[in-house]
Design a protein around this motif. Structure first.
Motif, short mmCIF file in Angstrom:
data_model
loop_
_atom_site.label_atom_id
_atom_site.label_comp_id
_atom_site.label_asym_id
_atom_site.label_seq_id
_atom_site.Cartn_x
_atom_site.Cartn_y
_atom_site.Cartn_z
N VAL A 1 0.86 -1.18 0.00
CA VAL A 1 0.00 0.00 0.00
C VAL A 1 0.90 1.23 0.00
CG1 VAL A 1 -1.92 1.14 1.15
CG2 VAL A 1 -1.68 -1.33 1.33
N ILE A 2 0.59 2.17 -0.89
CA ILE A 2 1.46 3.32 -1.11
C ILE A 2 0.73 4.62 -0.75
CG2 ILE A 2 2.81 4.57 -2.84
CD1 ILE A 2 2.67 1.88 -4.50
N ARG A 3 1.42 5.46 0.04
CA ARG A 3 0.84 6.77 0.36
C ARG A 3 0.89 7.63 -0.89
NH1 ARG A 3 3.31 8.84 5.30
NH2 ARG A 3 5.07 9.37 3.98
N GLN A 4 -0.22 8.29 -1.18
CA GLN A 4 -0.36 9.13 -2.37
C GLN A 4 0.01 10.57 -2.03
OE1 GLN A 4 -1.31 7.46 -5.39
NE2 GLN A 4 -0.69 5.91 -3.91
N PRO A 5 0.25 11.41 -3.04
CA PRO A 5 0.61 12.82 -2.79
C PRO A 5 -0.41 13.57 -1.92
CG PRO A 5 1.04 12.27 -5.07
CD PRO A 5 0.34 11.07 -4.46
N ASP A 6 -1.68 13.16 -1.98
CA ASP A 6 -2.69 13.84 -1.16
C ASP A 6 -2.74 13.32 0.27
OD1 ASP A 6 -3.94 11.35 -1.34
OD2 ASP A 6 -5.75 12.10 -2.32
N GLY A 7 -1.86 12.35 0.61
CA GLY A 7 -1.81 11.81 1.96
C GLY A 7 -2.65 10.55 2.14
N GLY A 8 -3.51 10.25 1.18
CA GLY A 8 -4.30 9.03 1.24
C GLY A 8 -3.48 7.84 0.82
N TYR A 9 -4.08 6.67 0.83
CA TYR A 9 -3.38 5.44 0.47
C TYR A 9 -4.12 4.72 -0.65
CZ TYR A 9 -0.38 5.84 4.55
OH TYR A 9 0.55 6.28 5.45
N LYS A 10 -3.36 4.00 -1.47
CA LYS A 10 -3.91 3.15 -2.53
C LYS A 10 -3.10 1.85 -2.56
CE LYS A 10 -6.95 6.06 -4.31
NZ LYS A 10 -8.36 5.80 -4.40
N ILE A 11 -3.74 0.79 -3.02
CA ILE A 11 -3.10 -0.51 -3.11
C ILE A 11 -2.24 -0.54 -4.37
CG2 ILE A 11 -3.47 -2.99 -3.31
CD1 ILE A 11 -6.13 -2.51 -1.73
N GLY A 12 -0.94 -0.75 -4.18
CA GLY A 12 0.00 -0.74 -5.29
C GLY A 12 0.30 -2.11 -5.84
N GLY A 13 -0.07 -3.15 -5.14
CA GLY A 13 0.18 -4.50 -5.62
C GLY A 13 -0.12 -5.53 -4.56
N VAL A 14 -0.31 -6.77 -5.02
CA VAL A 14 -0.57 -7.89 -4.13
C VAL A 14 0.21 -9.08 -4.67
CG1 VAL A 14 -2.31 -9.45 -3.16
CG2 VAL A 14 -2.91 -7.07 -3.64
N GLN A 15 0.92 -9.73 -3.79
CA GLN A 15 1.61 -10.96 -4.14
C GLN A 15 0.94 -12.08 -3.35
OE1 GLN A 15 5.73 -11.11 -2.97
NE2 GLN A 15 6.12 -12.98 -4.12
N ILE A 16 0.51 -13.13 -4.04
CA ILE A 16 -0.09 -14.25 -3.32
C ILE A 16 0.83 -15.46 -3.39
CG2 ILE A 16 -2.50 -13.50 -3.50
CD1 ILE A 16 -2.87 -15.45 -5.79
N LEU A 17 0.95 -16.11 -2.26
CA LEU A 17 1.82 -17.27 -2.15
C LEU A 17 1.03 -18.43 -1.56
CD1 LEU A 17 4.65 -15.28 -0.34
CD2 LEU A 17 4.64 -15.92 -2.75
N PRO A 18 1.18 -19.62 -2.13
CA PRO A 18 0.49 -20.76 -1.53
C PRO A 18 1.11 -21.07 -0.19
CG PRO A 18 1.91 -21.49 -3.33
CD PRO A 18 1.96 -19.99 -3.30
N ASP A 19 0.29 -21.40 0.77
CA ASP A 19 0.76 -21.77 2.10
C ASP A 19 0.85 -23.29 2.11
OD1 ASP A 19 1.44 -22.00 4.73
OD2 ASP A 19 -0.28 -20.90 5.50
N THR A 20 2.06 -23.81 1.96
CA THR A 20 2.24 -25.25 1.79
C THR A 20 2.41 -25.99 3.10
OG1 THR A 20 4.60 -24.92 1.48
CG2 THR A 20 3.24 -25.00 -0.50
N GLU A 21 2.57 -25.26 4.20
CA GLU A 21 2.80 -25.91 5.48
C GLU A 21 1.64 -25.60 6.42
OE1 GLU A 21 5.80 -25.32 9.20
OE2 GLU A 21 6.68 -25.23 7.21
N SER A 22 0.91 -26.63 6.80
CA SER A 22 -0.21 -26.43 7.72
C SER A 22 0.32 -26.08 9.10
CB SER A 22 -1.05 -27.71 7.81
OG SER A 22 -2.04 -27.55 8.79
N LYS A 23 -0.31 -25.11 9.70
CA LYS A 23 0.10 -24.68 11.03
C LYS A 23 -0.79 -25.28 12.10
CE LYS A 23 2.22 -20.60 9.19
NZ LYS A 23 2.12 -21.05 7.84
N GLY A 24 -1.79 -26.06 11.67
CA GLY A 24 -2.70 -26.67 12.64
C GLY A 24 -3.67 -25.67 13.20
N ILE A 25 -4.45 -26.13 14.15
CA ILE A 25 -5.41 -25.23 14.79
C ILE A 25 -5.19 -25.14 16.27
CG2 ILE A 25 -7.26 -25.31 13.11
CD1 ILE A 25 -8.49 -27.59 14.69
#
Length: 142
Positions: A118-142
């Motif tokens: 998320v990137i701060r814009q010149p007006d001080g607000g924020y916008k989403i600049g990108g998303v990286q998704i990664l598979p979670d291959t290791e179960s952490k249990g519950i």
């Protein structure tokens, strides 16, 4: 006695008078924005989802429908998560850039980690600049 009442009245006025509005924490602000975009995806609201995209994303996808099609095709866990929860967050350069980890259980039962930039814009607000998704291959249990 008059001095005591004057101090008492000034003290009460300080308690009752609202304090100046504090700037909202950038981590909270951006977390709320990401959550609003996810809700827009879940409601198939392309216009609202697109409104959270940074100018760089909008330059690559100049139309909300192109953006929405790209998200549907390449970011299914983000587009329609089964469940999600926020993990760690990191602020860089005093809030100029913020990273949020979002833990997602996909509707297909697979687990994913989405890293939002998320990137701060010149007006001080924020916008989403990108998303990286990664598979979670290791179960952490519950």
């Amino acid at each position: 006695m008059r001095a005591f009442f004057a101090v008492l009245i000034l003290g009460l006025a300080a308690i009752v008078t609202p304090s100046p509005a504090r700037a909202q924490d950038p981590l909270d602000t951006t977390r709320s924005m990401i959550e609003a975009q996810i809700k827009a995806f879940l409601q198939d609201d392309s216009e609202k989802a697109y409104s959270y995209a940074a100018p760089g994303i909008k330059a690559a996808y100049p139309d909300k429908n192109l953006f929405f099609a790209m998200v549907k095709k390449s970011y299914e866990p983000v587009y329609h998560p089964g469940n999600y929860a926020f993990g760690r967050s990191r602020s860089i350069d005093n809030g100029a850039m913020i990273y949020h980890e979002v833990l997602i259980s996909g509707r297909d039962g697979k687990d994913w980690t989405a890293i939002y930039q998320v990137i701060r814009q010149p007006d001080g607000g924020y916008k989403i600049g990108g998303v990286q998704i990664l598979p979670d291959t290791e179960s952490k249990g519950i």
